[in-house]
Design a protein around this motif. Sequence first.
Motif, PDB file in Angstrom:
ATOM      1  N   VAL A  71     -46.587  88.266  45.684  1.00 23.61           N
ATOM      2  CA  VAL A  71     -47.440  87.657  46.706  1.00 23.61           C
ATOM      3  C   VAL A  71     -48.880  87.585  46.206  1.00 23.61           C
ATOM      4  O   VAL A  71     -49.533  86.532  46.310  1.00 23.61           O
ATOM      5  N   LEU A  72     -49.389  88.672  45.650  1.00 17.68           N
ATOM      6  CA  LEU A  72     -50.757  88.668  45.134  1.00 17.68           C
ATOM      7  C   LEU A  72     -50.921  87.623  44.027  1.00 17.68           C
ATOM      8  O   LEU A  72     -51.922  86.896  43.991  1.00 17.68           O
ATOM      9  N   ASP A  73     -49.940  87.515  43.150  1.00 19.48           N
ATOM     10  CA  ASP A  73     -50.015  86.539  42.072  1.00 19.48           C
ATOM     11  C   ASP A  73     -49.995  85.113  42.622  1.00 19.48           C
ATOM     12  O   ASP A  73     -50.746  84.251  42.182  1.00 19.48           O
ATOM     13  N   ARG A  74     -49.164  84.879  43.614  1.00 11.82           N
ATOM     14  CA  ARG A  74     -49.078  83.539  44.217  1.00 11.82           C
ATOM     15  C   ARG A  74     -50.365  83.170  44.927  1.00 11.82           C
ATOM     16  O   ARG A  74     -50.792  82.014  44.915  1.00 11.82           O
ATOM     17  N   LEU A  75     -51.034  84.128  45.548  1.00 14.51           N
ATOM     18  CA  LEU A  75     -52.275  83.856  46.274  1.00 14.51           C
ATOM     19  C   LEU A  75     -53.459  83.626  45.342  1.00 14.51           C
ATOM     20  O   LEU A  75     -54.523  83.197  45.787  1.00 14.51           O
ATOM     21  N   ASP A  76     -53.278  83.868  44.056  1.00  9.49           N
ATOM     22  CA  ASP A  76     -54.364  83.664  43.101  1.00  9.49           C
ATOM     23  C   ASP A  76     -54.819  82.203  43.061  1.00  9.49           C
ATOM     24  O   ASP A  76     -55.972  81.919  42.771  1.00  9.49           O
ATOM     25  N   GLY A  77     -53.945  81.282  43.412  1.00 10.69           N
ATOM     26  CA  GLY A  77     -54.286  79.863  43.386  1.00 10.69           C
ATOM     27  C   GLY A  77     -55.049  79.382  44.605  1.00 10.69           C
ATOM     28  O   GLY A  77     -55.425  78.217  44.677  1.00 10.69           O
ATOM     29  N   GLY A  78     -55.260  80.237  45.576  1.00 12.82           N
ATOM     30  CA  GLY A  78     -55.967  79.846  46.793  1.00 12.82           C
ATOM     31  C   GLY A  78     -55.138  80.130  48.020  1.00 12.82           C
ATOM     32  O   GLY A  78     -54.007  80.626  47.928  1.00 12.82           O
ATOM     33  N   PRO A  79     -55.679  79.827  49.200  1.00 13.82           N
ATOM     34  CA  PRO A  79     -54.975  80.119  50.457  1.00 13.82           C
ATOM     35  C   PRO A  79     -53.603  79.443  50.529  1.00 13.82           C
ATOM     36  O   PRO A  79     -53.435  78.316  50.057  1.00 13.82           O
TER      37      PRO A  79
ATOM     38  N   GLU B   3     -52.757  81.119  57.436  1.00 13.71           N
ATOM     39  CA  GLU B   3     -52.955  81.094  55.988  1.00 13.71           C
ATOM     40  C   GLU B   3     -53.330  82.477  55.502  1.00 13.71           C
ATOM     41  O   GLU B   3     -53.993  83.235  56.209  1.00 13.71           O
ATOM     42  N   TYR B   4     -52.934  82.757  54.288  1.00 16.32           N
ATOM     43  CA  TYR B   4     -53.279  84.025  53.643  1.00 16.32           C
ATOM     44  C   TYR B   4     -54.032  83.724  52.354  1.00 16.32           C
ATOM     45  O   TYR B   4     -53.710  82.760  51.652  1.00 16.32           O
ATOM     46  N   ALA B   5     -55.032  84.536  52.080  1.00 18.70           N
ATOM     47  CA  ALA B   5     -55.831  84.366  50.868  1.00 18.70           C
ATOM     48  C   ALA B   5     -56.257  85.735  50.360  1.00 18.70           C
ATOM     49  O   ALA B   5     -56.299  86.705  51.121  1.00 18.70           O
ATOM     50  N   LEU B   6     -56.567  85.784  49.084  1.00 21.72           N
ATOM     51  CA  LEU B   6     -57.079  87.026  48.513  1.00 21.72           C
ATOM     52  C   LEU B   6     -58.501  87.268  49.011  1.00 21.72           C
ATOM     53  O   LEU B   6     -59.290  86.339  49.144  1.00 21.72           O
ATOM     54  N   THR B   7     -58.816  88.517  49.260  1.00 24.94           N
ATOM     55  CA  THR B   7     -60.182  88.913  49.583  1.00 24.94           C
ATOM     56  C   THR B   7     -60.920  89.116  48.257  1.00 24.94           C
ATOM     57  O   THR B   7     -60.287  89.124  47.185  1.00 24.94           O
ATOM     58  N   PRO B   8     -62.231  89.316  48.305  1.00 21.35           N
ATOM     59  CA  PRO B   8     -62.933  89.648  47.060  1.00 21.35           C
ATOM     60  C   PRO B   8     -62.334  90.886  46.373  1.00 21.35           C
ATOM     61  O   PRO B   8     -62.200  90.915  45.144  1.00 21.35           O
TER      62      PRO B   8
ATOM     63  N   LEU C 218     -57.939  92.192  41.343  1.00 21.42           N
ATOM     64  CA  LEU C 218     -56.622  92.528  40.784  1.00 21.42           C
ATOM     65  C   LEU C 218     -55.932  91.354  40.105  1.00 21.42           C
ATOM     66  O   LEU C 218     -54.885  91.538  39.501  1.00 21.42           O
ATOM     67  N   THR C 219     -56.476  90.147  40.194  1.00 23.39           N
ATOM     68  CA  THR C 219     -55.724  88.963  39.752  1.00 23.39           C
ATOM     69  C   THR C 219     -55.306  89.024  38.286  1.00 23.39           C
ATOM     70  O   THR C 219     -54.155  88.728  37.966  1.00 23.39           O
ATOM     71  N   GLU C 220     -56.209  89.409  37.406  1.00 28.48           N
ATOM     72  CA  GLU C 220     -55.840  89.476  35.987  1.00 28.48           C
ATOM     73  C   GLU C 220     -54.781  90.535  35.742  1.00 28.48           C
ATOM     74  O   GLU C 220     -53.822  90.311  35.000  1.00 28.48           O
TER      75      GLU C 220
END
Length: 122
Positions: free
Chosen positions: A29-37, A81-86, A91-93
């Motif tokens: 999920v975190l990896d998928r959200l790396d592209g945006g909401p 919608e779900y998106a990564l916070t700052p 954690l994205t890398e």
Amino acid sequence: MTYPYDVFDDRCPTRMMLDRLADKWALLVLDRLDGGPVRFNRLRRDVRGISQKVLSQTLKRLERDGLVDRTVHPTVPVSVEYALTPLGRTLTETVAAFAHWAERNMDAVLTAQAAYDAAAAG
């Protein structure tokens, strides 16, 4: 540099975060959200094999941990919608490296497993 937390201490709250980040669904999920909401149903389609219940639980835990933001749009029907916070972006890398390491190295892992199993059986 010293930190006020010690991951090797079994009572340290960092263990909970390590457990969360070691969860395959959380990583995906975190990896998928790396592209945006991303909307909930799109996430469910993209992360094949995850049930609606498990996706919902995973998102709630990640939101509680401050890694994911949930935005409700007042449409009919309501869209979420779900998106990564700052914090989640930090954690994205690491998440991508870990998740995609498996893709790059699966042949070697399967070969090692077969060799181990053959030696154990023989």
